[in-house]
Design a protein around this motif. Structure first.
Motif, PDB file in Angstrom:
ATOM      1  N   ASN A  17       0.829  -1.211   0.000  1.00  0.00           N
ATOM      2  CA  ASN A  17       0.000   0.000   0.000  1.00  0.00           C
ATOM      3  C   ASN A  17       0.863   1.262   0.000  1.00  0.00           C
ATOM      4  O   ASN A  17       1.850   1.338   0.723  1.00  0.00           O
ATOM      5  N   HIS A  18       0.456   2.225  -0.795  1.00  0.00           N
ATOM      6  CA  HIS A  18       1.054   3.549  -0.774  1.00  0.00           C
ATOM      7  C   HIS A  18      -0.101   4.540  -0.679  1.00  0.00           C
ATOM      8  O   HIS A  18      -1.266   4.148  -0.687  1.00  0.00           O
ATOM      9  N   SER A  19       0.227   5.827  -0.628  1.00  0.00           N
ATOM     10  CA  SER A  19      -0.826   6.827  -0.617  1.00  0.00           C
ATOM     11  C   SER A  19      -0.346   8.055  -1.372  1.00  0.00           C
ATOM     12  O   SER A  19       0.690   8.628  -1.062  1.00  0.00           O
ATOM     13  N   GLN A  24      12.385   2.717   1.825  1.00  0.00           N
ATOM     14  CA  GLN A  24      12.588   3.966   1.080  1.00  0.00           C
ATOM     15  C   GLN A  24      11.312   4.796   0.964  1.00  0.00           C
ATOM     16  O   GLN A  24      11.170   5.598   0.044  1.00  0.00           O
ATOM     17  N   HIS A  25      10.399   4.599   1.889  1.00  0.00           N
ATOM     18  CA  HIS A  25       9.156   5.383   1.916  1.00  0.00           C
ATOM     19  C   HIS A  25       9.448   6.882   1.805  1.00  0.00           C
ATOM     20  O   HIS A  25       8.801   7.610   1.062  1.00  0.00           O
ATOM     21  N   ALA A  26      10.458   7.337   2.553  1.00  0.00           N
ATOM     22  CA  ALA A  26      10.760   8.777   2.594  1.00  0.00           C
ATOM     23  C   ALA A  26      11.276   9.294   1.258  1.00  0.00           C
ATOM     24  O   ALA A  26      11.196  10.493   0.989  1.00  0.00           O
ATOM     25  N   ALA A  27      11.795   8.403   0.422  1.00  0.00           N
ATOM     26  CA  ALA A  27      12.327   8.834  -0.880  1.00  0.00           C
ATOM     27  C   ALA A  27      11.235   8.869  -1.936  1.00  0.00           C
ATOM     28  O   ALA A  27      11.459   9.263  -3.068  1.00  0.00           O
ATOM     29  N   MET A  28      10.027   8.450  -1.534  1.00  0.00           N
ATOM     30  CA  MET A  28       8.960   8.322  -2.516  1.00  0.00           C
ATOM     31  C   MET A  28       8.211   9.638  -2.670  1.00  0.00           C
ATOM     32  O   MET A  28       7.042   9.765  -2.349  1.00  0.00           O
ATOM     33  N   LEU A  29       8.930  10.620  -3.169  1.00  0.00           N
ATOM     34  CA  LEU A  29       8.338  11.939  -3.339  1.00  0.00           C
ATOM     35  C   LEU A  29       7.551  11.991  -4.648  1.00  0.00           C
ATOM     36  O   LEU A  29       7.827  11.247  -5.573  1.00  0.00           O
ATOM     37  N   ALA A  64       4.090  13.674  -1.510  1.00  0.00           N
ATOM     38  CA  ALA A  64       4.865  12.512  -1.084  1.00  0.00           C
ATOM     39  C   ALA A  64       3.944  11.329  -0.899  1.00  0.00           C
ATOM     40  O   ALA A  64       2.726  11.472  -0.860  1.00  0.00           O
ATOM     41  N   CYS A  65       4.546  10.170  -0.784  1.00  0.00           N
ATOM     42  CA  CYS A  65       3.800   8.979  -0.394  1.00  0.00           C
ATOM     43  C   CYS A  65       3.426   9.152   1.075  1.00  0.00           C
ATOM     44  O   CYS A  65       4.254   9.500   1.905  1.00  0.00           O
ATOM     45  N   ALA A  66       2.160   8.942   1.392  1.00  0.00           N
ATOM     46  CA  ALA A  66       1.699   9.214   2.746  1.00  0.00           C
ATOM     47  C   ALA A  66       1.335   7.936   3.492  1.00  0.00           C
ATOM     48  O   ALA A  66       0.539   7.961   4.426  1.00  0.00           O
ATOM     49  N   GLU A  67       1.891   6.815   3.053  1.00  0.00           N
ATOM     50  CA  GLU A  67       1.600   5.546   3.725  1.00  0.00           C
ATOM     51  C   GLU A  67       2.934   4.830   3.855  1.00  0.00           C
ATOM     52  O   GLU A  67       3.625   4.631   2.850  1.00  0.00           O
ATOM     53  N   PHE A  68       3.302   4.458   5.074  1.00  0.00           N
ATOM     54  CA  PHE A  68       4.605   3.825   5.245  1.00  0.00           C
ATOM     55  C   PHE A  68       4.661   2.529   4.442  1.00  0.00           C
ATOM     56  O   PHE A  68       3.851   1.635   4.641  1.00  0.00           O
ATOM     57  N   CYS A  69       5.609   2.471   3.507  1.00  0.00           N
ATOM     58  CA  CYS A  69       5.593   1.374   2.544  1.00  0.00           C
ATOM     59  C   CYS A  69       6.915   0.634   2.473  1.00  0.00           C
ATOM     60  O   CYS A  69       7.136  -0.174   1.585  1.00  0.00           O
ATOM     61  N   GLY A  70       7.812   0.897   3.399  1.00  0.00           N
ATOM     62  CA  GLY A  70       9.073   0.181   3.392  1.00  0.00           C
ATOM     63  C   GLY A  70      10.243   1.116   3.572  1.00  0.00           C
ATOM     64  O   GLY A  70      10.079   2.310   3.852  1.00  0.00           O
TER      65      GLY A  70
HETATM   66 CU1  CUA Z   1       5.127   4.464  -0.872  1.00  0.00          CU
HETATM   67 CU2  CUA Z   1       5.377   5.208   1.371  1.00  0.00          CU
END
Ligand code: CUA
Length: 336
Positions: free
Chosen positions: A176-178, A219-224, A211-217
Protein backbone atom coordinates in the motif's frame (compact mmCIF):
# COMPACT_ATOMS: atom_id res chain seq x y z
CA UNK A 1 -5.65 25.43 40.00
CA UNK A 2 -4.18 28.84 40.72
CA UNK A 3 -5.82 31.71 38.79
CA UNK A 4 -2.51 32.79 37.24
CA UNK A 5 -1.77 29.31 35.98
CA UNK A 6 -5.27 29.00 34.60
CA UNK A 7 -5.11 32.37 32.87
CA UNK A 8 -1.83 31.28 31.29
CA UNK A 9 -3.41 28.04 30.07
CA UNK A 10 -6.36 29.90 28.60
CA UNK A 11 -4.19 32.45 26.79
CA UNK A 12 -2.13 29.57 25.41
CA UNK A 13 -5.28 27.92 24.09
CA UNK A 14 -6.43 31.21 22.56
CA UNK A 15 -3.03 31.76 20.95
CA UNK A 16 -3.23 28.25 19.46
CA UNK A 17 -6.71 28.99 18.11
CA UNK A 18 -5.43 32.25 16.57
CA UNK A 19 -2.52 30.35 15.01
CA UNK A 20 -4.85 27.79 13.43
CA UNK A 21 -7.15 30.56 12.27
CA UNK A 22 -4.39 32.67 10.72
CA UNK A 23 -2.93 29.51 9.18
CA UNK A 24 -6.28 28.66 7.64
CA UNK A 25 -6.33 32.06 5.93
CA UNK A 26 -2.80 31.88 4.62
CA UNK A 27 -2.84 28.16 3.87
CA UNK A 28 0.18 27.63 6.09
CA UNK A 29 0.97 26.66 9.65
CA UNK A 30 -1.11 23.91 11.17
CA UNK A 31 -4.08 24.16 8.83
CA UNK A 32 -4.61 22.28 5.54
CA UNK A 33 -2.28 23.53 2.82
CA UNK A 34 -4.57 23.19 -0.11
CA UNK A 35 -6.58 25.85 -1.84
CA UNK A 36 -5.24 25.37 -5.33
CA UNK A 37 -7.83 22.89 -6.56
CA UNK A 38 -11.61 23.15 -6.04
CA UNK A 39 -11.71 19.89 -4.07
CA UNK A 40 -8.88 21.00 -1.78
CA UNK A 41 -10.77 24.25 -1.28
CA UNK A 42 -13.88 22.33 -0.20
CA UNK A 43 -11.85 20.33 2.33
CA UNK A 44 -10.52 23.64 3.69
CA UNK A 45 -14.07 25.02 3.96
CA UNK A 46 -15.02 22.09 6.20
CA UNK A 47 -11.89 22.61 8.27
CA UNK A 48 -12.72 26.27 8.75
CA UNK A 49 -16.30 25.61 9.85
CA UNK A 50 -15.17 23.02 12.40
CA UNK A 51 -12.41 25.37 13.54
CA UNK A 52 -14.92 28.21 14.05
CA UNK A 53 -17.31 25.97 16.02
CA UNK A 54 -14.47 24.60 18.15
CA UNK A 55 -13.08 28.07 18.84
CA UNK A 56 -16.55 29.25 19.89
CA UNK A 57 -16.94 26.32 22.29
CA UNK A 58 -13.45 26.90 23.66
CA UNK A 59 -14.34 30.50 24.51
CA UNK A 60 -17.77 29.55 25.82
CA UNK A 61 -16.17 27.16 28.31
CA UNK A 62 -12.91 28.84 29.28
CA UNK A 63 -14.02 32.45 29.68
CA UNK A 64 -16.78 31.70 32.25
CA UNK A 65 -14.43 29.18 33.87
CA UNK A 66 -11.84 31.87 34.54
CA UNK A 67 -14.44 34.39 35.69
CA UNK A 68 -16.01 31.88 38.08
CA UNK A 69 -12.67 30.87 39.52
CA UNK A 70 -11.78 34.48 40.18
CA UNK A 71 -15.17 35.51 41.49
CA UNK A 72 -15.89 32.51 43.71
CA UNK A 73 -12.41 31.80 44.97
CA UNK A 74 -11.89 30.74 48.57
CA UNK A 75 -10.95 34.14 50.10
CA UNK A 76 -9.82 32.56 53.37
CA UNK A 77 -13.14 30.95 54.35
CA UNK A 78 -13.06 27.71 56.27
CA UNK A 79 -13.06 24.60 54.08
CA UNK A 80 -15.86 23.17 56.24
CA UNK A 81 -18.46 25.71 55.05
CA UNK A 82 -20.90 24.19 52.56
CA UNK A 83 -21.95 26.26 49.54
CA UNK A 84 -25.61 26.58 48.47
CA UNK A 85 -27.03 23.28 47.14
CA UNK A 86 -28.57 23.83 43.69
CA UNK A 87 -30.68 21.15 42.01
CA UNK A 88 -31.85 21.36 38.42
CA UNK A 89 -32.28 24.21 35.96
CA UNK A 90 -34.56 23.18 33.12
CA UNK A 91 -33.67 26.00 30.76
CA UNK A 92 -29.94 25.59 31.20
CA UNK A 93 -30.17 21.80 30.78
CA UNK A 94 -32.24 22.15 27.62
CA UNK A 95 -29.80 24.67 26.22
CA UNK A 96 -26.72 22.53 26.74
CA UNK A 97 -28.48 19.55 25.21
CA UNK A 98 -29.97 21.35 22.22
CA UNK A 99 -26.96 23.49 21.32
CA UNK A 100 -24.53 20.59 20.68
CA UNK A 101 -27.23 18.74 18.71
CA UNK A 102 -27.75 21.78 16.49
CA UNK A 103 -24.01 22.34 16.07
CA UNK A 104 -23.38 18.70 15.15
CA UNK A 105 -26.30 18.76 12.72
CA UNK A 106 -24.86 21.89 11.06
CA UNK A 107 -21.41 20.28 10.74
CA UNK A 108 -22.77 16.98 9.40
CA UNK A 109 -25.01 18.74 6.86
CA UNK A 110 -22.15 20.92 5.67
CA UNK A 111 -19.78 17.94 5.34
CA UNK A 112 -22.28 15.90 3.33
CA UNK A 113 -22.96 18.93 1.16
CA UNK A 114 -19.26 19.35 0.36
CA UNK A 115 -18.27 15.68 0.18
CA UNK A 116 -19.25 14.74 -3.40
CA UNK A 117 -17.18 17.64 -4.77
CA UNK A 118 -14.17 16.54 -2.74
CA UNK A 119 -14.14 12.95 -3.97
CA UNK A 120 -14.76 13.72 -7.58
CA UNK A 121 -14.63 16.92 -9.52
CA UNK A 122 -17.16 17.49 -12.24
CA UNK A 123 -15.15 17.67 -15.50
CA UNK A 124 -17.24 20.74 -16.33
CA UNK A 125 -15.43 22.63 -13.55
CA UNK A 126 -12.46 22.96 -15.86
CA UNK A 127 -12.58 23.22 -19.60
CA UNK A 128 -12.04 20.67 -22.36
CA UNK A 129 -13.26 17.59 -20.48
CA UNK A 130 -11.18 15.54 -18.09
CA UNK A 131 -7.68 14.23 -18.68
CA UNK A 132 -7.34 10.70 -17.29
CA UNK A 133 -4.04 9.64 -15.82
CA UNK A 134 -3.17 6.27 -14.30
CA UNK A 135 -1.06 6.48 -11.17
CA UNK A 136 0.79 3.46 -9.83
CA UNK A 137 2.39 3.49 -6.42
CA UNK A 138 5.40 1.19 -6.39
CA UNK A 139 8.33 0.48 -4.13
CA UNK A 140 9.62 3.25 -4.28
CA UNK A 141 8.46 5.51 -7.07
CA UNK A 142 5.34 6.81 -8.76
CA UNK A 143 4.62 5.78 -12.30
CA UNK A 144 2.14 7.79 -14.35
CA UNK A 145 0.59 6.75 -17.65
CA UNK A 146 -1.22 9.23 -19.91
CA UNK A 147 -4.07 8.25 -22.27
CA UNK A 148 -1.67 8.26 -25.25
CA UNK A 149 0.69 5.84 -23.48
CA UNK A 150 3.29 8.37 -22.33
CA UNK A 151 4.98 7.27 -19.12
CA UNK A 152 6.35 9.59 -16.46
CA UNK A 153 8.04 8.89 -13.13
CA UNK A 154 7.57 10.79 -9.84
CA UNK A 155 6.72 14.13 -11.50
CA UNK A 156 3.34 14.36 -13.18
CA UNK A 157 2.82 17.11 -15.71
CA UNK A 158 -0.69 18.52 -15.89
CA UNK A 159 -2.51 21.24 -17.83
CA UNK A 160 -3.79 24.30 -16.01
CA UNK A 161 -7.53 24.77 -15.76
CA UNK A 162 -8.46 21.27 -16.85
CA UNK A 163 -9.79 18.54 -14.57
CA UNK A 164 -7.30 15.70 -14.19
CA UNK A 165 -8.90 12.41 -13.17
CA UNK A 166 -6.44 10.20 -11.41
CA UNK A 167 -6.84 6.44 -11.14
CA UNK A 168 -4.56 5.26 -8.40
CA UNK A 169 -3.48 1.68 -7.87
CA UNK A 170 -0.48 -0.54 -7.11
CA UNK A 171 0.74 -3.79 -8.70
CA UNK A 172 -0.51 -7.00 -7.08
CA UNK A 173 2.97 -7.85 -5.81
CA UNK A 174 3.51 -4.43 -4.25
CA UNK A 175 2.33 -2.85 -0.97
CA UNK A 176 0.00 0.00 0.00
CA UNK A 177 1.05 3.55 -0.77
CA UNK A 178 -0.83 6.83 -0.62
CA UNK A 179 -0.75 9.54 -3.26
CA UNK A 180 -0.72 12.95 -1.65
CA UNK A 181 -0.20 16.39 -3.18
CA UNK A 182 -1.39 18.54 -0.24
CA UNK A 183 -2.22 21.72 -2.15
CA UNK A 184 -4.31 19.78 -4.66
CA UNK A 185 -6.34 17.66 -2.25
CA UNK A 186 -6.29 14.86 0.26
CA UNK A 187 -4.48 11.54 0.52
CA UNK A 188 -5.65 8.75 -1.75
CA UNK A 189 -4.52 5.19 -1.21
CA UNK A 190 -2.69 3.14 -3.80
CA UNK A 191 -3.75 -0.40 -2.92
CA UNK A 192 -2.55 -3.49 -4.83
CA UNK A 193 -5.33 -4.76 -7.08
CA UNK A 194 -7.76 -1.93 -6.28
CA UNK A 195 -8.44 1.35 -7.99
CA UNK A 196 -8.94 4.56 -6.02
CA UNK A 197 -10.18 7.58 -7.95
CA UNK A 198 -9.71 11.24 -7.31
CA UNK A 199 -9.31 14.36 -9.39
CA UNK A 200 -7.88 17.83 -9.22
CA UNK A 201 -7.92 21.00 -11.24
CA UNK A 202 -5.04 23.39 -10.69
CA UNK A 203 -5.65 27.04 -11.47
CA UNK A 204 -2.10 28.21 -10.98
CA UNK A 205 1.10 27.33 -12.80
CA UNK A 206 3.93 25.87 -10.81
CA UNK A 207 5.17 22.73 -9.16
CA UNK A 208 3.12 21.22 -6.37
CA UNK A 209 5.13 18.97 -4.13
CA UNK A 210 3.83 15.87 -2.46
CA UNK A 211 4.87 12.51 -1.08
CA UNK A 212 3.80 8.98 -0.39
CA UNK A 213 1.70 9.21 2.75
CA UNK A 214 1.60 5.55 3.72
CA UNK A 215 4.60 3.83 5.24
CA UNK A 216 5.59 1.37 2.54
CA UNK A 217 9.07 0.18 3.39
CA UNK A 218 12.67 1.23 3.77
CA UNK A 219 12.59 3.97 1.08
CA UNK A 220 9.16 5.38 1.92
CA UNK A 221 10.76 8.78 2.59
CA UNK A 222 12.33 8.83 -0.88
CA UNK A 223 8.96 8.32 -2.52
CA UNK A 224 8.34 11.94 -3.34
CA UNK A 225 5.79 13.05 -5.89
CA UNK A 226 5.17 16.33 -7.68
CA UNK A 227 2.64 17.81 -10.05
CA UNK A 228 3.98 20.34 -12.53
CA UNK A 229 1.17 22.50 -13.82
CA UNK A 230 1.76 23.93 -17.30
CA UNK A 231 -0.25 26.15 -19.67
CA UNK A 232 -2.74 24.12 -21.69
CA UNK A 233 -1.19 24.47 -25.13
CA UNK A 234 2.31 23.92 -23.79
CA UNK A 235 1.12 20.74 -22.08
CA UNK A 236 -0.59 19.45 -25.22
CA UNK A 237 2.53 20.06 -27.28
CA UNK A 238 4.73 18.39 -24.67
CA UNK A 239 2.45 15.32 -24.44
CA UNK A 240 2.44 14.81 -28.21
CA UNK A 241 6.18 15.35 -28.52
CA UNK A 242 6.91 13.09 -25.57
CA UNK A 243 4.84 10.29 -27.12
CA UNK A 244 6.92 10.50 -30.29
CA UNK A 245 10.18 10.66 -28.33
CA UNK A 246 9.29 7.65 -26.17
CA UNK A 247 8.35 5.62 -29.24
CA UNK A 248 11.56 6.63 -30.96
CA UNK A 249 13.60 5.88 -27.85
CA UNK A 250 15.10 9.34 -27.47
CA UNK A 251 13.13 10.69 -24.51
CA UNK A 252 14.27 11.18 -20.93
CA UNK A 253 12.25 8.16 -19.80
CA UNK A 254 15.38 6.08 -19.22
CA UNK A 255 16.88 8.70 -16.96
CA UNK A 256 13.59 9.25 -15.10
CA UNK A 257 13.26 5.51 -14.58
CA UNK A 258 16.85 5.17 -13.39
CA UNK A 259 16.57 8.07 -10.95
CA UNK A 260 13.10 7.07 -9.73
CA UNK A 261 13.27 3.30 -9.59
CA UNK A 262 16.99 2.38 -9.30
CA UNK A 263 19.11 5.20 -7.92
CA UNK A 264 17.10 5.78 -4.73
CA UNK A 265 18.30 2.45 -3.33
CA UNK A 266 21.52 1.81 -5.23
CA UNK A 267 23.19 4.89 -6.61
CA UNK A 268 26.01 4.57 -9.07
CA UNK A 269 28.59 4.62 -6.31
CA UNK A 270 26.36 3.13 -3.64
CA UNK A 271 25.13 6.51 -2.43
CA UNK A 272 21.60 5.09 -2.23
CA UNK A 273 22.90 3.27 0.88
CA UNK A 274 20.56 0.28 0.57
CA UNK A 275 21.36 -1.75 -2.52
CA UNK A 276 24.89 -2.43 -3.81
CA UNK A 277 26.46 0.23 -6.06
CA UNK A 278 25.57 -0.21 -9.73
CA UNK A 279 28.93 0.92 -10.99
CA UNK A 280 30.87 -1.97 -12.41
CA UNK A 281 27.88 -4.32 -12.30
CA UNK A 282 28.15 -6.51 -15.42
CA UNK A 283 24.42 -7.15 -15.41
CA UNK A 284 23.87 -3.60 -16.63
CA UNK A 285 25.33 -4.53 -20.00
CA UNK A 286 23.16 -7.62 -20.34
CA UNK A 287 19.71 -6.57 -21.61
CA UNK A 288 18.00 -9.87 -20.73
CA UNK A 289 19.73 -10.27 -17.37
CA UNK A 290 18.79 -6.75 -16.38
CA UNK A 291 15.19 -7.25 -17.50
CA UNK A 292 14.91 -10.48 -15.49
CA UNK A 293 16.11 -9.02 -12.22
CA UNK A 294 14.18 -5.76 -12.69
CA UNK A 295 10.92 -7.52 -13.57
CA UNK A 296 11.13 -10.24 -10.91
CA UNK A 297 13.16 -8.70 -8.12
CA UNK A 298 15.79 -10.62 -6.21
CA UNK A 299 16.29 -11.13 -2.49
CA UNK A 300 15.46 -7.85 -0.77
CA UNK A 301 14.94 -6.06 -4.07
CA UNK A 302 11.28 -5.67 -5.04
CA UNK A 303 10.07 -6.41 -8.56
CA UNK A 304 10.40 -2.75 -9.50
CA UNK A 305 9.84 -3.34 -13.20
CA UNK A 306 6.95 -5.77 -13.03
CA UNK A 307 4.52 -4.90 -15.79
CA UNK A 308 6.82 -2.45 -17.56
CA UNK A 309 6.44 -2.28 -21.30
CA UNK A 310 9.55 -3.17 -23.33
CA UNK A 311 9.76 0.47 -24.30
CA UNK A 312 10.52 1.43 -20.70
CA UNK A 313 12.97 -1.42 -20.14
CA UNK A 314 14.79 -0.44 -23.33
CA UNK A 315 14.88 3.19 -22.26
CA UNK A 316 16.44 2.23 -18.92
CA UNK A 317 18.94 -0.13 -20.54
CA UNK A 318 19.94 2.50 -23.06
CA UNK A 319 20.28 5.24 -20.46
CA UNK A 320 22.37 3.16 -18.08
CA UNK A 321 24.73 2.04 -20.81
CA UNK A 322 25.02 5.25 -22.77
CA UNK A 323 25.09 7.82 -20.05
CA UNK A 324 26.44 6.06 -17.00
CA UNK A 325 28.55 3.09 -18.01
CA UNK A 326 30.49 5.21 -20.49
CA UNK A 327 31.14 7.77 -17.82
CA UNK A 328 32.80 5.19 -15.51
CA UNK A 329 34.91 7.28 -13.26
CA UNK A 330 32.08 8.84 -11.41
CA UNK A 331 31.50 12.10 -13.23
CA UNK A 332 27.82 11.44 -12.63
CA UNK A 333 28.33 10.96 -8.91
CA UNK A 334 26.06 13.83 -8.06
CA UNK A 335 22.97 12.65 -9.84
CA UNK A 336 22.49 9.26 -8.31
CU1 CUA B 1 5.13 4.46 -0.87
CU2 CUA B 1 5.38 5.21 1.37
Amino acid sequence: MRPKLLAAAVSLALAAAALFGAGARAGTGLSPAGQDSPNAERASDIYELILAVSAGILLLVTVPLVLFILRYRNRGRSRAIEGPQIRGNTRLELAWTALPVVLLAVIVTFVFYKLPGINDLDPAEGSGGALEVQVEGRQFYWQYTYPNGVIAIDTLRAPRGRVVEVEITAPASDVNHSFWIPRLGGKFDAIPGQVTRTSFEADKLGTYKGACAEFCGIQHAAMLAAVEVMPRDEFDRWLAAEARAQQAGNSALGEQTYLGACAKCHGWQGQGLIGPPLRGNGLLRDREGLATIVRNGQGAMPAIGEGWRDLQMDALFRYVNRNLANAEGGADGGQG
